[in-house]
Scaffold this active site. Structure first.
Site, PDB file in Angstrom:
ATOM      1  N   GLY A  16       0.834  -1.212   0.000  1.00  0.00           N
ATOM      2  CA  GLY A  16       0.000   0.000   0.000  1.00  0.00           C
ATOM      3  C   GLY A  16       0.863   1.254   0.000  1.00  0.00           C
ATOM      4  O   GLY A  16       1.874   1.299   0.682  1.00  0.00           O
ATOM      5  N   ARG A  77       1.143  -4.789  -5.659  1.00  0.00           N
ATOM      6  CA  ARG A  77       1.028  -6.023  -4.895  1.00  0.00           C
ATOM      7  C   ARG A  77       1.320  -7.110  -5.911  1.00  0.00           C
ATOM      8  O   ARG A  77       0.702  -7.157  -6.973  1.00  0.00           O
ATOM      9  CB  ARG A  77      -0.375  -6.153  -4.301  1.00  0.00           C
ATOM     10  CG  ARG A  77      -0.619  -5.085  -3.233  1.00  0.00           C
ATOM     11  CD  ARG A  77      -1.681  -5.488  -2.236  1.00  0.00           C
ATOM     12  NE  ARG A  77      -1.514  -4.724  -1.010  1.00  0.00           N
ATOM     13  CZ  ARG A  77      -2.137  -3.577  -0.744  1.00  0.00           C
ATOM     14  NH1 ARG A  77      -2.978  -3.064  -1.617  1.00  0.00           N
ATOM     15  NH2 ARG A  77      -1.933  -2.949   0.397  1.00  0.00           N
ATOM     16  N   ASP A 108       4.348  -4.591   6.493  1.00  0.00           N
ATOM     17  CA  ASP A 108       4.854  -5.886   6.961  1.00  0.00           C
ATOM     18  C   ASP A 108       4.772  -6.984   5.890  1.00  0.00           C
ATOM     19  O   ASP A 108       5.596  -7.898   5.876  1.00  0.00           O
ATOM     20  CB  ASP A 108       4.190  -6.320   8.276  1.00  0.00           C
ATOM     21  CG  ASP A 108       2.687  -6.352   8.212  1.00  0.00           C
ATOM     22  OD1 ASP A 108       2.124  -5.912   7.189  1.00  0.00           O
ATOM     23  OD2 ASP A 108       2.057  -6.816   9.178  1.00  0.00           O
ATOM     24  N   THR A 131       3.590   2.964   5.852  1.00  0.00           N
ATOM     25  CA  THR A 131       2.157   2.613   5.824  1.00  0.00           C
ATOM     26  C   THR A 131       1.399   3.636   6.662  1.00  0.00           C
ATOM     27  O   THR A 131       1.925   4.110   7.674  1.00  0.00           O
ATOM     28  CB  THR A 131       1.880   1.186   6.377  1.00  0.00           C
ATOM     29  OG1 THR A 131       0.503   1.085   6.746  1.00  0.00           O
ATOM     30  CG2 THR A 131       2.703   0.861   7.614  1.00  0.00           C
ATOM     31  N   ASP A 133      -1.092   2.969   8.417  1.00  0.00           N
ATOM     32  CA  ASP A 133      -1.766   2.288   9.540  1.00  0.00           C
ATOM     33  C   ASP A 133      -1.023   2.355  10.881  1.00  0.00           C
ATOM     34  O   ASP A 133      -1.618   2.109  11.924  1.00  0.00           O
ATOM     35  CB  ASP A 133      -2.016   0.814   9.196  1.00  0.00           C
ATOM     36  CG  ASP A 133      -3.086   0.670   8.138  1.00  0.00           C
ATOM     37  OD1 ASP A 133      -3.851   1.634   7.942  1.00  0.00           O
ATOM     38  OD2 ASP A 133      -3.145  -0.386   7.493  1.00  0.00           O
ATOM     39  N   ASP A 135       0.925   0.318  12.270  1.00  0.00           N
ATOM     40  CA  ASP A 135       0.817  -0.920  13.055  1.00  0.00           C
ATOM     41  C   ASP A 135       2.094  -1.761  13.043  1.00  0.00           C
ATOM     42  O   ASP A 135       2.059  -2.928  13.422  1.00  0.00           O
ATOM     43  CB  ASP A 135      -0.369  -1.755  12.539  1.00  0.00           C
ATOM     44  CG  ASP A 135      -0.279  -2.050  11.052  1.00  0.00           C
ATOM     45  OD1 ASP A 135       0.584  -1.457  10.388  1.00  0.00           O
ATOM     46  OD2 ASP A 135      -1.082  -2.866  10.567  1.00  0.00           O
ATOM     47  N   ARG A 177      -7.523  -1.480   8.659  1.00  0.00           N
ATOM     48  CA  ARG A 177      -8.209  -2.780   8.621  1.00  0.00           C
ATOM     49  C   ARG A 177      -7.940  -3.612   9.866  1.00  0.00           C
ATOM     50  O   ARG A 177      -8.801  -4.286  10.389  1.00  0.00           O
ATOM     51  CB  ARG A 177      -7.765  -3.567   7.384  1.00  0.00           C
ATOM     52  CG  ARG A 177      -8.808  -3.581   6.300  1.00  0.00           C
ATOM     53  CD  ARG A 177      -8.262  -4.213   5.067  1.00  0.00           C
ATOM     54  NE  ARG A 177      -7.020  -3.572   4.670  1.00  0.00           N
ATOM     55  CZ  ARG A 177      -6.226  -3.975   3.712  1.00  0.00           C
ATOM     56  NH1 ARG A 177      -6.522  -5.049   3.036  1.00  0.00           N
ATOM     57  NH2 ARG A 177      -5.122  -3.334   3.406  1.00  0.00           N
TER      58      ARG A 177
HETATM   59  P1  ADP Z   1       2.219  -4.147   2.706  1.00  0.00           P
HETATM   60  O1  ADP Z   1       3.690  -4.205   2.453  1.00  0.00           O
HETATM   61  O2  ADP Z   1       1.690  -2.753   2.565  1.00  0.00           O
HETATM   62  O3  ADP Z   1       1.835  -4.838   4.003  1.00  0.00           O
HETATM   63  P2  ADP Z   1       1.185  -6.419   1.141  1.00  0.00           P
HETATM   64  O4  ADP Z   1       0.776  -7.241   2.294  1.00  0.00           O
HETATM   65  O5  ADP Z   1       0.260  -6.338  -0.026  1.00  0.00           O
HETATM   66  O6  ADP Z   1       1.488  -4.894   1.513  1.00  0.00           O
HETATM   67  O7  ADP Z   1       2.594  -6.988   0.610  1.00  0.00           O
HETATM   68  C1  ADP Z   1       3.242  -6.393  -0.490  1.00  0.00           C
HETATM   69  C2  ADP Z   1       3.834  -7.458  -1.379  1.00  0.00           C
HETATM   70  O8  ADP Z   1       4.845  -8.177  -0.653  1.00  0.00           O
HETATM   71  C3  ADP Z   1       2.878  -8.556  -1.850  1.00  0.00           C
HETATM   72  O9  ADP Z   1       2.137  -8.171  -2.965  1.00  0.00           O
HETATM   73  C4  ADP Z   1       3.853  -9.657  -2.199  1.00  0.00           C
HETATM   74  O10 ADP Z   1       4.457  -9.447  -3.454  1.00  0.00           O
HETATM   75  C5  ADP Z   1       4.909  -9.506  -1.134  1.00  0.00           C
HETATM   76  N1  ADP Z   1       4.648 -10.465  -0.040  1.00  0.00           N
HETATM   77  C6  ADP Z   1       3.790 -10.319   0.993  1.00  0.00           C
HETATM   78  N2  ADP Z   1       3.810 -11.390   1.797  1.00  0.00           N
HETATM   79  C7  ADP Z   1       4.700 -12.257   1.252  1.00  0.00           C
HETATM   80  C8  ADP Z   1       5.171 -13.559   1.599  1.00  0.00           C
HETATM   81  N3  ADP Z   1       4.746 -14.189   2.689  1.00  0.00           N
HETATM   82  N4  ADP Z   1       6.087 -14.134   0.773  1.00  0.00           N
HETATM   83  C9  ADP Z   1       6.520 -13.499  -0.327  1.00  0.00           C
HETATM   84  N5  ADP Z   1       6.123 -12.276  -0.700  1.00  0.00           N
HETATM   85  C10 ADP Z   1       5.232 -11.662   0.068  1.00  0.00           C
END
Ligand code: ADP
Length: 328
Positions: A16, A77, A108, A131, A133, A135, A177
């Site tokens: 995000g 993402r 995270d 982020t 958030d 968090d 969220r």
């Molecule tokens: P944020 O970083 O804002 O928490 P996301 O949860 O969408 O956002 O994670 C961003 C990107 O990081 C995902 O689209 C994916 O490419 C990668 N990612 C997230 N979790 C994993 C995981 N467990 N293993 C590999 N890549 C991951």
């Protein structure tokens, strides 16, 4: 001063977007130039890495962006990066571009991805928490939180003007969220009657009592700030339940939505992003890896990524308490 200079650092924003990510990229690029290390930008996060979407970045490539919302490198993402095959292609791009380490600005989820990547291919990385958030464990504030908080507060102030003119009860949904930081902060700052957040167990009876008290105290409007992740129900469900209980109330709902993600980063976010961007470059040049840089009690700290992704920033109990005291 770091003891050894790595040759080339890659920087990307992932997950995000949040206001201040541009300021963080700028700080990374300029710190690299300061320490005479090449910097390469990767577009669209891990997805762009898989597709080898890179560009050389120098100090002048990042001019006039400290004040801009979003991220000029774009973010994404990436479902592919969650697969071993996708990460293998991404690792190939790191080798082809002769990147010695990565700076990952994101949440995270992005850190989880970077951690897998490091464990499989040994590619050093430093996480920078971006982020709205707030968090993420290991930092008092994440980049974008302060701006989102101010945006939400200003929007609630405007809604308050209308609410007061009509004796209305407003249910306002703010982002978060899984976390109630934006709700709690913006709710306190705008004098909300109630703040409903996922970290606390709320009940309809308590909410109704509070609205009754507000009416009896002679208040001519009530603002209820509700976090997106509130477990008692979403703003529409809560408004309907309240209308059933108090048919005489003039009840309105407002979902603030994506306006909270955009806009010029606040001064606090620009400074935070600048500090963390420089700290990330210094850490990676110091051969640190698998860590996140953050700010605690106004000091730069490093947290193992393992901890940053496992734990969560806790809501401040004292803030919850004062939110109750101040609505008397
Ligand atoms: P944020 O970083 O804002 O928490 P996301 O949860 O969408 O956002 O994670 C961003 C990107 O990081 C995902 O689209 C994916 O490419 C990668 N990612 C997230 N979790 C994993 C995981 N467990 N293993 C590999 N890549 C991951």
């Amino acid at each position: 001063m770091p003891d050894k200079i790595l040759k080339k650092i890659g920087v990307l924003t992932s997950g995000g977007d949040s206001p201040g990510m541009n300021a963080a990229i700028r700080a990374v690029v300029r710190a690299c130039a300061y320490y005479k290390t090449q910097c390469i930008g990767i577009h669209r996060g891990f997805e762009g890495l898989i597709h080898n979407e890179t560009c050389e970045l120098g100090p002048r490539s990042v001019r006039h962006i400290i004040n801009k919302g979003g991220t000029f490198l774009k973010t994404a993402r990436s479902e592919k990066f969650k697969t071993a095959e996708g990460r293998k292609i991404a690792a190939g791009a790191v080798v082809d571009n002769q990147i010695d380490g990565l700076i990952i600005i994101g949440g995270d989820g992005s850190f989880r991805g970077a951690k897998d990547f490091y464990e499989e291919f040994g590619i050093p990385f430093i996480g920078v928490p971006g982020t709205i958030d707030n968090d993420i464990f290991g930092t008092d504030f994440t980049i974008g939180y302060d701006t989102a908080l101010n945006t939400a507060m200003e929007a609630i102030d405007r809604i308050r003007d209308s609410a007061t003119s009509h004796n209305r009860v407003f249910f306002i949904e703010v982002m978060g969220r899984d976390a109630g930081f934006i709700a709690l902060g913006s709710g306190i700052a705008s004098g909300a009657q109630e703040i409903l957040i996922p970290e606390r167990k709320d009940s309809l009876d308590d909410l109704f009592d509070s609205l009754k008290r507000s009416e009896q105290a002679g208040k001519n409007s009530s603002i209820i700030v509700v976090s997106e992740g509130e477990e008692l129900g979403n703003v529409y469900e809560l408004a309907n339940a309240t209308k059933e209980k108090f048919p005489e109330y003039d009840i309105r709902v407002s979902v603030l939505g994506y306006i909270q993600r955009g806009g010029h980063p606040s001064c606090m976010d620009r400074i935070l992003a600048s500090r963390l961007g420089v700290a990330a470059v210094e850490a990676i040049l110091d051969h640190k890896t698998n860590i996140m840089v953050g700010l605690k009690s106004n000091r730069i700290v490093q947290t193992p990524i393992e901890e940053a992704v496992k734990k969560h920033n806790e809501i401040d109990i004292e803030l919850l308490k004062i939110s109750k005291i101040l609505v008397i």
